[in-house]
Design a protein around this motif. Structure first.
Motif, PDB file in Angstrom:
ATOM      1  N   CYS A 199       0.728  -1.169   0.095  1.00  0.00           N
ATOM      2  CA  CYS A 199       0.094   0.126   0.001  1.00  0.00           C
ATOM      3  C   CYS A 199       0.761   1.204   0.040  1.00  0.00           C
ATOM      4  O   CYS A 199       0.546   2.278  -0.522  1.00  0.00           O
ATOM      5  CB  CYS A 199      -0.906  -0.082   1.114  1.00  0.00           C
ATOM      6  SG  CYS A 199      -2.271  -1.366   1.003  1.00  0.00           S
ATOM      7  N   GLN A 219      -0.233 -13.799  -5.297  1.00  0.00           N
ATOM      8  CA  GLN A 219      -1.710 -13.361  -5.540  1.00  0.00           C
ATOM      9  C   GLN A 219      -1.791 -12.221  -4.634  1.00  0.00           C
ATOM     10  O   GLN A 219      -2.894 -11.203  -4.855  1.00  0.00           O
ATOM     11  CB  GLN A 219      -2.682 -14.453  -4.737  1.00  0.00           C
ATOM     12  CG  GLN A 219      -2.501 -15.609  -5.899  1.00  0.00           C
ATOM     13  CD  GLN A 219      -3.182 -16.882  -5.239  1.00  0.00           C
ATOM     14  OE1 GLN A 219      -3.634 -16.941  -4.178  1.00  0.00           O
ATOM     15  NE2 GLN A 219      -3.106 -17.901  -6.075  1.00  0.00           N
ATOM     16  N   GLN A 222      -0.745  -9.220  -6.567  1.00  0.00           N
ATOM     17  CA  GLN A 222      -1.326  -9.062  -7.596  1.00  0.00           C
ATOM     18  C   GLN A 222      -2.766  -8.070  -7.292  1.00  0.00           C
ATOM     19  O   GLN A 222      -3.082  -7.199  -7.922  1.00  0.00           O
ATOM     20  CB  GLN A 222      -1.937 -10.319  -8.515  1.00  0.00           C
ATOM     21  CG  GLN A 222      -0.598 -10.944  -9.297  1.00  0.00           C
ATOM     22  CD  GLN A 222      -0.119 -10.189 -10.562  1.00  0.00           C
ATOM     23  OE1 GLN A 222      -0.648  -9.118 -10.829  1.00  0.00           O
ATOM     24  NE2 GLN A 222       0.656 -10.860 -11.225  1.00  0.00           N
ATOM     25  N   ALA A 223      -3.067  -8.521  -6.105  1.00  0.00           N
ATOM     26  CA  ALA A 223      -4.453  -8.001  -5.639  1.00  0.00           C
ATOM     27  C   ALA A 223      -3.918  -6.370  -5.246  1.00  0.00           C
ATOM     28  O   ALA A 223      -4.866  -5.472  -5.651  1.00  0.00           O
ATOM     29  CB  ALA A 223      -4.931  -8.633  -4.509  1.00  0.00           C
ATOM     30  N   SER A 226      -3.386  -4.186  -8.339  1.00  0.00           N
ATOM     31  CA  SER A 226      -4.614  -4.023  -9.135  1.00  0.00           C
ATOM     32  C   SER A 226      -5.515  -3.062  -8.297  1.00  0.00           C
ATOM     33  O   SER A 226      -6.613  -2.649  -8.998  1.00  0.00           O
ATOM     34  CB  SER A 226      -5.311  -5.198  -9.637  1.00  0.00           C
ATOM     35  OG  SER A 226      -5.775  -5.845  -8.528  1.00  0.00           O
ATOM     36  N   GLY A 227      -5.183  -2.888  -7.337  1.00  0.00           N
ATOM     37  CA  GLY A 227      -5.920  -1.945  -6.529  1.00  0.00           C
ATOM     38  C   GLY A 227      -7.241  -2.601  -5.763  1.00  0.00           C
ATOM     39  O   GLY A 227      -8.187  -1.663  -5.090  1.00  0.00           O
ATOM     40  N   ASN A 228      -7.103  -3.830  -5.775  1.00  0.00           N
ATOM     41  CA  ASN A 228      -8.334  -4.445  -4.859  1.00  0.00           C
ATOM     42  C   ASN A 228      -7.908  -4.797  -3.500  1.00  0.00           C
ATOM     43  O   ASN A 228      -7.425  -5.934  -3.112  1.00  0.00           O
ATOM     44  CB  ASN A 228      -8.442  -6.047  -5.624  1.00  0.00           C
ATOM     45  CG  ASN A 228      -9.970  -6.758  -5.064  1.00  0.00           C
ATOM     46  OD1 ASN A 228     -10.239  -6.489  -4.229  1.00  0.00           O
ATOM     47  ND2 ASN A 228     -10.439  -7.511  -6.077  1.00  0.00           N
ATOM     48  N   LEU A 229      -8.152  -3.769  -2.806  1.00  0.00           N
ATOM     49  CA  LEU A 229      -7.615  -3.898  -1.363  1.00  0.00           C
ATOM     50  C   LEU A 229      -8.416  -4.945  -0.337  1.00  0.00           C
ATOM     51  O   LEU A 229      -7.985  -5.330   0.421  1.00  0.00           O
ATOM     52  CB  LEU A 229      -7.903  -2.522  -0.750  1.00  0.00           C
ATOM     53  CG  LEU A 229      -7.288  -2.213   0.661  1.00  0.00           C
ATOM     54  CD1 LEU A 229      -5.731  -2.676   0.942  1.00  0.00           C
ATOM     55  CD2 LEU A 229      -7.580  -0.757   1.144  1.00  0.00           C
ATOM     56  N   THR A 230      -9.487  -5.131  -0.893  1.00  0.00           N
ATOM     57  CA  THR A 230     -10.338  -6.000   0.021  1.00  0.00           C
ATOM     58  C   THR A 230      -9.870  -7.530  -0.264  1.00  0.00           C
ATOM     59  O   THR A 230      -9.654  -8.261   0.760  1.00  0.00           O
ATOM     60  CB  THR A 230     -11.775  -6.117  -0.366  1.00  0.00           C
ATOM     61  OG1 THR A 230     -12.385  -4.918  -0.047  1.00  0.00           O
ATOM     62  CG2 THR A 230     -12.696  -7.278   0.286  1.00  0.00           C
ATOM     63  N   GLN A 231      -9.400  -7.807  -1.562  1.00  0.00           N
ATOM     64  CA  GLN A 231      -8.948  -8.983  -1.692  1.00  0.00           C
ATOM     65  C   GLN A 231      -7.344  -9.130  -1.219  1.00  0.00           C
ATOM     66  O   GLN A 231      -6.954 -10.364  -0.822  1.00  0.00           O
ATOM     67  CB  GLN A 231      -9.001  -9.271  -3.413  1.00  0.00           C
ATOM     68  CG  GLN A 231      -8.249 -10.750  -3.598  1.00  0.00           C
ATOM     69  CD  GLN A 231      -7.915 -10.960  -5.305  1.00  0.00           C
ATOM     70  OE1 GLN A 231      -8.108  -9.846  -5.935  1.00  0.00           O
ATOM     71  NE2 GLN A 231      -8.164 -11.934  -5.570  1.00  0.00           N
ATOM     72  N   THR A 234      -7.747 -10.004   2.395  1.00  0.00           N
ATOM     73  CA  THR A 234      -8.374 -11.411   2.667  1.00  0.00           C
ATOM     74  C   THR A 234      -7.031 -12.534   2.413  1.00  0.00           C
ATOM     75  O   THR A 234      -6.825 -13.004   3.346  1.00  0.00           O
ATOM     76  CB  THR A 234      -9.271 -11.684   1.736  1.00  0.00           C
ATOM     77  OG1 THR A 234     -10.547 -10.786   1.924  1.00  0.00           O
ATOM     78  CG2 THR A 234      -9.744 -13.269   1.835  1.00  0.00           C
TER      79      THR A 234
END
Length: 294
Positions: A199, A219, A222-223, A226-231, A234
């Motif tokens: 981040c 993974q 990659q998350a 790609s800006g997928n903070l929720t993923q 997790t």
């Protein structure tokens, strides 16, 4: 050179009967790591027990690792030496063998001044054309380099082009960004800090985790990328209990125990380091299972 993603750290396997290096097991574990979508392989770090290897063994592991990786990803060879002379000798050998990068950490008996650290890196850089990753890990080296010193070396010593910080202080990463206007690529070496580091803009995560967790670290990267903070959250929290455990227990001991449980037969750490106890092995098995099955 700009590396991004997961920089994976292999262990150095030893034979059970005499603790000689097991080159067959090294080949197997390196090939297994390369299947985990790592961006680079970094032999001879602290997890690789480089401090416990002779000069001949260091050369043998370096040569075998470069041969096995075979240009599939860059190879970053670890150099951790008390003396400038020996660090230069290893840097020259790394270049001769075909390494892509050297990761250099000064080790201190007498406390080093900033000028002594600067000249240590400057003289190594003069002796090789290889890119240099500055590695700051005061817990193992006894040397804590300030962001200001590392920035100065990055700006003034041509070969120095990236930094790995293992202090666990996220403010260091913010400082690198501020002092260099984002030009200095920084890599997180503190496993439990992986999410925050990505981040904060870390270019990568230097970690032994793919040895036990497969593609999960990739993974997470990659998350986050790609800006997928929720993923990303997790994926990170699945790994965090194991990441904490391997750091607290000591990387050679815990990673080797985990690999042995996974069927890789990599032996025990070299004495005086001790192997994991039965209760530690059971805890490790449980944490691996939780991480990969959630």
């Amino acid at each position: 050179m700009k590396l991004e993603g997961i920089i994976a750290y292999p262990i150095t396997p030893f034979k059970a009967e005499n603790q000689d290096i097991d080159f067959d097991a090294l080949t197997i574990t390196l090939n297994a790591l390369l299947e985990q979508e790592c961006s680079a392989i970094a032999p001879l770090g602290s997890a690789g027990e480089s401090a416990y290897l002779s000069w001949q063994e260091w050369q043998q592991v370096a040569e075998k690792s470069i041969e096995v990786v075979n240009h599939r990803v860059p190879v970053i060879l670890g150099i951790s030496e008390l003396t400038t002379t020996m660090a230069i000798q290893k840097a020259k050998k790394a270049e001769e063998l075909g390494a892509d990068v050297i990761m250099v950490i000064p080790i201190s008996y007498w406390k080093l001044t900033d000028q002594e650290i600067y000249e240590y890196y400057q003289q190594i850089a003069t002796a090789t054309k290889l890119p240099i990753m500055v590695y700051n890990n005061p817990a193992t080296s006894g040397v804590d380099m300030s962001p200001e010193l590392i920035t100065k070396m990055f700006q003034e010593i041509e070969n120095i082009c990236m930094v790995k910080d293992s202090t666990g202080d996220i403010q260091r990463m913010h400082k690198f960004h501020e002092l260099t206007q984002g030009k200095l690529p920084f890599y997180n070496g503190c496993n439990p800090l992986a999410l925050e580091a990505f981040c904060a803009g870390a270019s990568g995560w230097c970690t032994v985790a793919p040895n036990l967790l497969g593609k999960l670290p990739h993974q997470l990267y990659q998350a986050a990328k790609s800006g997928n903070l929720t993923q990303a959250q997790t994926l990170f929290y699945k790994q965090l209990p194991l990441l904490r455990f391997i750091v607290q227990g000591g990387l050679p001991k815990t990673i080797k125990a985990g690999l042995n449980e996974l069927g890789f037969n990599v032996g025990d750490p070299r004495k005086p380091l001790q192997k994991a106890s039965p209760s530690e092995v059971n805890q490790l098995k449980s944490l691996i299972k939780i991480a990969i099955t959630q």
